[in-house]
Design a protein around this motif. Structure first.
Motif, mmCIF file in Angstrom:
data_model
loop_
_atom_site.group_PDB
_atom_site.id
_atom_site.type_symbol
_atom_site.label_atom_id
_atom_site.label_comp_id
_atom_site.label_asym_id
_atom_site.label_seq_id
_atom_site.Cartn_x
_atom_site.Cartn_y
_atom_site.Cartn_z
ATOM 1 N N ALA A 318 0.836 -1.204 0.000
ATOM 2 C CA ALA A 318 0.000 0.000 0.000
ATOM 3 C C ALA A 318 0.867 1.250 0.000
ATOM 4 O O ALA A 318 1.909 1.303 0.659
ATOM 5 C CB ALA A 318 -0.924 0.006 1.202
ATOM 6 N N LEU A 319 0.416 2.254 -0.734
ATOM 7 C CA LEU A 319 1.119 3.533 -0.763
ATOM 8 C C LEU A 319 0.642 4.442 0.357
ATOM 9 O O LEU A 319 1.435 5.163 0.966
ATOM 10 C CB LEU A 319 0.899 4.221 -2.110
ATOM 11 N N MET A 320 -0.664 4.404 0.650
ATOM 12 C CA MET A 320 -1.229 5.241 1.694
ATOM 13 C C MET A 320 -2.033 4.375 2.656
ATOM 14 O O MET A 320 -2.723 3.444 2.239
ATOM 15 C CB MET A 320 -2.115 6.344 1.099
ATOM 16 N N VAL A 321 -1.942 4.713 3.932
ATOM 17 C CA VAL A 321 -2.670 3.983 4.978
ATOM 18 C C VAL A 321 -3.283 5.004 5.934
ATOM 19 O O VAL A 321 -2.821 6.147 6.009
ATOM 20 C CB VAL A 321 -1.731 3.031 5.758
ATOM 21 N N PRO A 322 -4.328 4.621 6.676
ATOM 22 C CA PRO A 322 -4.917 5.554 7.649
ATOM 23 C C PRO A 322 -3.902 5.942 8.721
ATOM 24 O O PRO A 322 -3.113 5.120 9.181
ATOM 25 C CB PRO A 322 -6.080 4.747 8.247
ATOM 26 N N ARG A 323 -3.932 7.203 9.113
ATOM 27 C CA ARG A 323 -3.048 7.686 10.172
ATOM 28 C C ARG A 323 -3.465 7.075 11.506
ATOM 29 O O ARG A 323 -4.642 6.816 11.743
ATOM 30 C CB ARG A 323 -3.108 9.207 10.274
ATOM 31 N N ARG A 324 -2.479 6.881 12.386
ATOM 32 C CA ARG A 324 -2.779 6.369 13.719
ATOM 33 C C ARG A 324 -3.044 7.505 14.693
ATOM 34 O O ARG A 324 -3.761 7.333 15.677
ATOM 35 C CB ARG A 324 -1.618 5.510 14.230
ATOM 36 N N PHE A 325 -2.455 8.658 14.446
ATOM 37 C CA PHE A 325 -2.735 9.831 15.274
ATOM 38 C C PHE A 325 -2.906 11.006 14.327
ATOM 39 O O PHE A 325 -2.066 11.269 13.473
ATOM 40 C CB PHE A 325 -1.598 10.108 16.252
ATOM 41 N N GLY A 326 -4.002 11.712 14.485
ATOM 42 C CA GLY A 326 -4.324 12.756 13.519
ATOM 43 C C GLY A 326 -5.442 12.270 12.618
ATOM 44 O O GLY A 326 -6.002 11.187 12.808
ATOM 45 N N ILE A 327 -5.768 13.063 11.636
ATOM 46 C CA ILE A 327 -6.859 12.716 10.735
ATOM 47 C C ILE A 327 -6.320 12.486 9.340
ATOM 48 O O ILE A 327 -5.261 12.990 8.970
ATOM 49 C CB ILE A 327 -7.927 13.827 10.711
ATOM 50 N N GLY A 328 -7.053 11.701 8.568
ATOM 51 C CA GLY A 328 -6.661 11.472 7.183
ATOM 52 C C GLY A 328 -5.744 10.279 7.019
ATOM 53 O O GLY A 328 -5.860 9.273 7.729
ATOM 54 N N TRP A 329 -4.790 10.419 6.106
ATOM 55 C CA TRP A 329 -3.976 9.308 5.670
ATOM 56 C C TRP A 329 -2.496 9.695 5.694
ATOM 57 O O TRP A 329 -2.154 10.864 5.695
ATOM 58 C CB TRP A 329 -4.385 8.889 4.260
#
Length: 356
Positions: A318-329
């Motif tokens: 995967a190139l982008m994954v959900p952030r663990r802290f914060g919003i978005g990716w």
């Protein structure tokens, strides 16, 4: 000068509020970027680190504002007020890392993952029936770019021979350049580049890897689809607002006139769009689905998250994954394709800095 003060104050307030509320927006099973079993989400160590984090953020906000005001009082340079925003962001992440370290230490000392069933949930329909890119949300941005081009072409013959490329905080021109296609349409090129870049990022978000909860696989899969589409739409809406700001900046350059509140008229819509985007994503950033409980928990994958913020996993395509802290990716920094994306971002930023 008043505009610079207002913008700096608005940015500082936005960053401070976001920093204070962020722990409430993120998943309960990744407090400050540390993966924990759901049963440990309200552990005393987690609650204590959350309390200390908010105290540190408030103190940092007061200190950052004081430094910015002090520098402004000494130098009378409004742009130095933006330094307080940078200091606040830096302090925010310092507070985060302290909380991350504290929870990781408690997790290791308490053996929080001892005896729990770890698992991974996968939704195969995301491959066979992936979310569709919201093309309709790109429509508002494209006419703005086209209008900027058309207006620029029509006004080009009557533009001043010397174009103002930058205005000081007091509204006086401090950098000019001879009229040419490159200088006259410099912001148009940047505008088109930003539109293409943000649209590309939105497309990557739509195809980003899902981080499903093995305890609630069906509910988290539904939430992932909703949040993915919401993220892409919000990003494209923000793109249109930025394009409008670039159109306003281009008109100021082409006419050679600037009013006292011109910068505020351009910046405020962009700041408002940022605030709306952040608010929408933050309110929907957590999966609140209920009714399922498979008895399994997320696998302990902290080794792939450096400091709880930076994802580095060569095994993940995967190139982008959900952030663990914060919003978005966020990006998978171990993916070679990241270099191409970062090169595009750096190129657009470099052009913008050069021409402004």
């Amino acid at each position: 000068m008043t505009v610079a003060i207002l913008v700096s104050a608005a940015l500082s307030a936005l960053v401070l509020v976001l920093a204070l509320l962020m722990p409430a927006f993120n998943s309960r099973t990744v407090p400050f970027g540390v993966r924990v079993p759901a049963a440990r989400a309200t552990d005393p160590a987690v609650l204590e680190q959350t309390r200390l984090y908010r105290i540190r953020v408030i103190v940092s906000g007061v200190v950052a504002a004081g430094i910015g005001i002090a520098l402004f009082a000494v130098t009378a340079e409004p742009l130095l007020l933006s330094l307080s925003v940078l200091l606040l962001v830096t302090a925010w992440y310092a507070c985060f890392f302290l909380a991350n370290h504290g929870i990781r230490a408690a997790k290791a000392a308490g053996g929080w993952y001892d005896g729990v069933r770890q698992g991974i949930a996968v939704d195969t329909s995301l491959r066979t029936d992936p979310p569709r890119f919201p093309w309709a949300w790109l429509v508002p941005a494209l006419p703005v770019v086209a209008a900027t081009v058309v207006i620029g072409v029509l006004r080009y013959p009557s533009m001043p021979e010397s174009l103002v490329m930058h205005y000081a905080a007091d509204g006086t021109a401090d950098r000019v350049a001879a009229k040419s296609v490159w200088t006259a349409f410099s912001l148009v090129f940047v505008q088109a580049g930003i539109t293409a870049l943000l649209a590309g990022i939105a497309a990557l978000v739509v195809r980003g890897r899902a981080d499903l909860d093995p305890a609630r696989p069906a509910g988290s899969a539904r939430w992932h689809r909703r949040y993915t589409m919401l993220s892409a739409k919000a990003l494209l809406g923000l793109t249109a607002a930025i394009d409008l700001g670039m159109l306003g900046s281009s008109l100021i350059m082409w006419t050679g006139t600037v009013a006292r509140w011109s910068a505020l008229v351009i910046v405020v819509p962009i700041l408002a769009a940022v605030a709306v985007t952040v608010t929408i994503l933050a309110r929907n950033n957590r999966d609140r689905s209920e009714g399922e409980d498979t008895g399994m928990v997320h696998r302990d994958d902290d080794r792939f998250w450096r400091g709880g913020l930076f994802y580095v996993n060569r095994e993940d395509s995967a190139l982008m994954v959900p952030r663990r802290f914060g919003i978005g990716w966020t990006l998978n920094l171990a993916n070679p394709r990241v270099l191409i994306l970062l090169a595009g971002i750096v190129a657009v930023a470099g052009v913008l800095v050069t021409i402004r």
